[in-house]
Write a protein that holds these residues in place. Structure first.
Motif, short mmCIF file in Angstrom:
data_model
loop_
_atom_site.label_atom_id
_atom_site.label_comp_id
_atom_site.label_asym_id
_atom_site.label_seq_id
_atom_site.Cartn_x
_atom_site.Cartn_y
_atom_site.Cartn_z
N UNK A 1 79.07 47.85 74.82
CA UNK A 1 78.24 48.40 75.90
C UNK A 1 78.88 49.69 76.41
N UNK A 2 78.22 50.80 76.23
CA UNK A 2 78.77 52.10 76.64
C UNK A 2 78.00 52.64 77.84
N UNK A 3 78.73 52.99 78.88
CA UNK A 3 78.15 53.56 80.09
C UNK A 3 78.93 54.83 80.44
N UNK A 4 78.22 55.93 80.64
CA UNK A 4 78.89 57.19 80.99
C UNK A 4 79.15 57.30 82.48
N UNK A 5 78.25 56.75 83.27
CA UNK A 5 78.40 56.79 84.72
C UNK A 5 77.54 55.73 85.37
N UNK A 6 78.02 55.16 86.47
CA UNK A 6 77.36 54.01 87.10
C UNK A 6 77.14 54.29 88.59
N UNK A 7 75.93 53.97 89.06
CA UNK A 7 75.59 54.13 90.47
C UNK A 7 75.10 52.80 91.02
N UNK A 8 75.73 52.35 92.10
CA UNK A 8 75.33 51.12 92.79
C UNK A 8 74.74 51.48 94.15
N UNK A 9 73.54 50.92 94.43
CA UNK A 9 72.86 51.19 95.70
C UNK A 9 72.62 49.87 96.41
N UNK A 10 73.33 49.63 97.49
CA UNK A 10 73.18 48.39 98.25
C UNK A 10 73.74 48.61 99.65
N UNK A 11 73.06 48.08 100.66
CA UNK A 11 73.49 48.35 102.04
C UNK A 11 74.45 47.30 102.60
N UNK A 12 74.96 46.41 101.74
CA UNK A 12 75.96 45.44 102.17
C UNK A 12 77.31 45.82 101.58
N UNK A 13 78.25 46.21 102.45
CA UNK A 13 79.54 46.74 102.00
C UNK A 13 80.30 45.74 101.14
N UNK A 14 80.33 44.46 101.54
CA UNK A 14 81.10 43.47 100.79
C UNK A 14 80.54 43.30 99.37
N UNK A 15 79.21 43.31 99.26
CA UNK A 15 78.59 43.18 97.94
C UNK A 15 78.92 44.39 97.08
N UNK A 16 78.83 45.59 97.68
CA UNK A 16 79.16 46.81 96.93
C UNK A 16 80.58 46.75 96.40
N UNK A 17 81.50 46.35 97.26
CA UNK A 17 82.91 46.30 96.86
C UNK A 17 83.13 45.30 95.74
N UNK A 18 82.49 44.13 95.83
CA UNK A 18 82.64 43.11 94.80
C UNK A 18 82.11 43.56 93.45
N UNK A 19 80.91 44.16 93.47
CA UNK A 19 80.31 44.65 92.23
C UNK A 19 81.16 45.78 91.64
N UNK A 20 81.62 46.69 92.49
CA UNK A 20 82.43 47.80 92.01
C UNK A 20 83.70 47.31 91.33
N UNK A 21 84.33 46.27 91.88
CA UNK A 21 85.53 45.71 91.27
C UNK A 21 85.22 45.08 89.92
N UNK A 22 84.10 44.37 89.85
CA UNK A 22 83.69 43.75 88.58
C UNK A 22 83.45 44.79 87.51
#
Length: 215
Positions: A1-22
């Protein structure tokens, strides 16, 4: 799976942080951008052309998710978009996919499920878990069939030929009408089906059963 750049859009900070770490553990050298609003998302997407995958919630504080989905698809047609939502409502699933999302997964999914959804979306597939599909596909097909029923016979024929991959000039020759008339019919089809392009119109046609009727 190749990804050049990733954007996450979510208004819950804890969820954003968890997904970003994953995502960071899976793709160690990939740029990761995480924002809380649609406005921030559009700014980031305009500034970072390498982004090819967006993961987003459909309930944001500043803009309706479906509106943002359509805008993102128009802004970057090759962008792949996976909706990650706390909603299990089939109507939300339907609206997200109709607006241009390539996949829909619930926020309760584990990291393996999320990465699998990302891989499928990036490979060009549409991703909807069985639980959502079972609840929502019949409703989606019924709604799409209603939309298709609003097309005139000529618009329906133009859509069928477009689904076969014919260009406007080829449709013009096949149906014996001016190319500008074909363009007018296709514009009307997109407006009736409330989709931004032919690709999405083809998806509606397939779901609504139009292509089966033309075989």
């Amino acid at each position: 799976m190749k990804v050049s750049g990733f954007l996450l859009i979510d208004d819950h900070a804890m969820f954003r942080e968890g997904i970003a770490l994953t995502i960071a553990r899976e793709f160690q050298d990939m740029p990761i951008h995480a924002v809380s609003t649609g406005k921030e998302a559009m700014e980031v997407l305009n500034a970072h052309k390498e982004i090819d995958l967006v993961m987003m919630d459909i309930y944001l504080s500043d803009i309706a998710g479906n509106v943002l989905l359509r805008y993102l698809r128009q802004l970057r047609r090759k962008l792949r978009i996976l909706v990650v939502s706390a909603s299990r409502d089939p109507v939300d699933v339907h609206r997200a996919l109709s607006a241009g999302a390539h996949g829909y997964i619930h926020k309760s999914a584990d990291s393996h499920g999320l990465l699998d959804a990302m891989a499928r979306v990036l490979s060009g597939q549409d991703y909807v878990p069985a639980a959502f599909a079972q609840a929502g596909v019949h409703a989606m097909r019924a709604d799409d069939a209603v939309l298709l029923g609003r097309l005139t016979p000529r618009q329906t024929e133009v859509l069928r030929l477009a689904c076969e991959g014919l260009r406007n000039g080829e449709i013009s020759s096949r149906l014996g009408m001016a190319e500008k008339t074909v363009k007018a019919h296709m514009s009307a089809v997109l407006a009736v089906l409330d989709v931004p392009n032919r690709t999405q119109a083809t998806i509606v046609a397939r779901r609504g059963g139009l292509l089966r009727h033309s075989m």
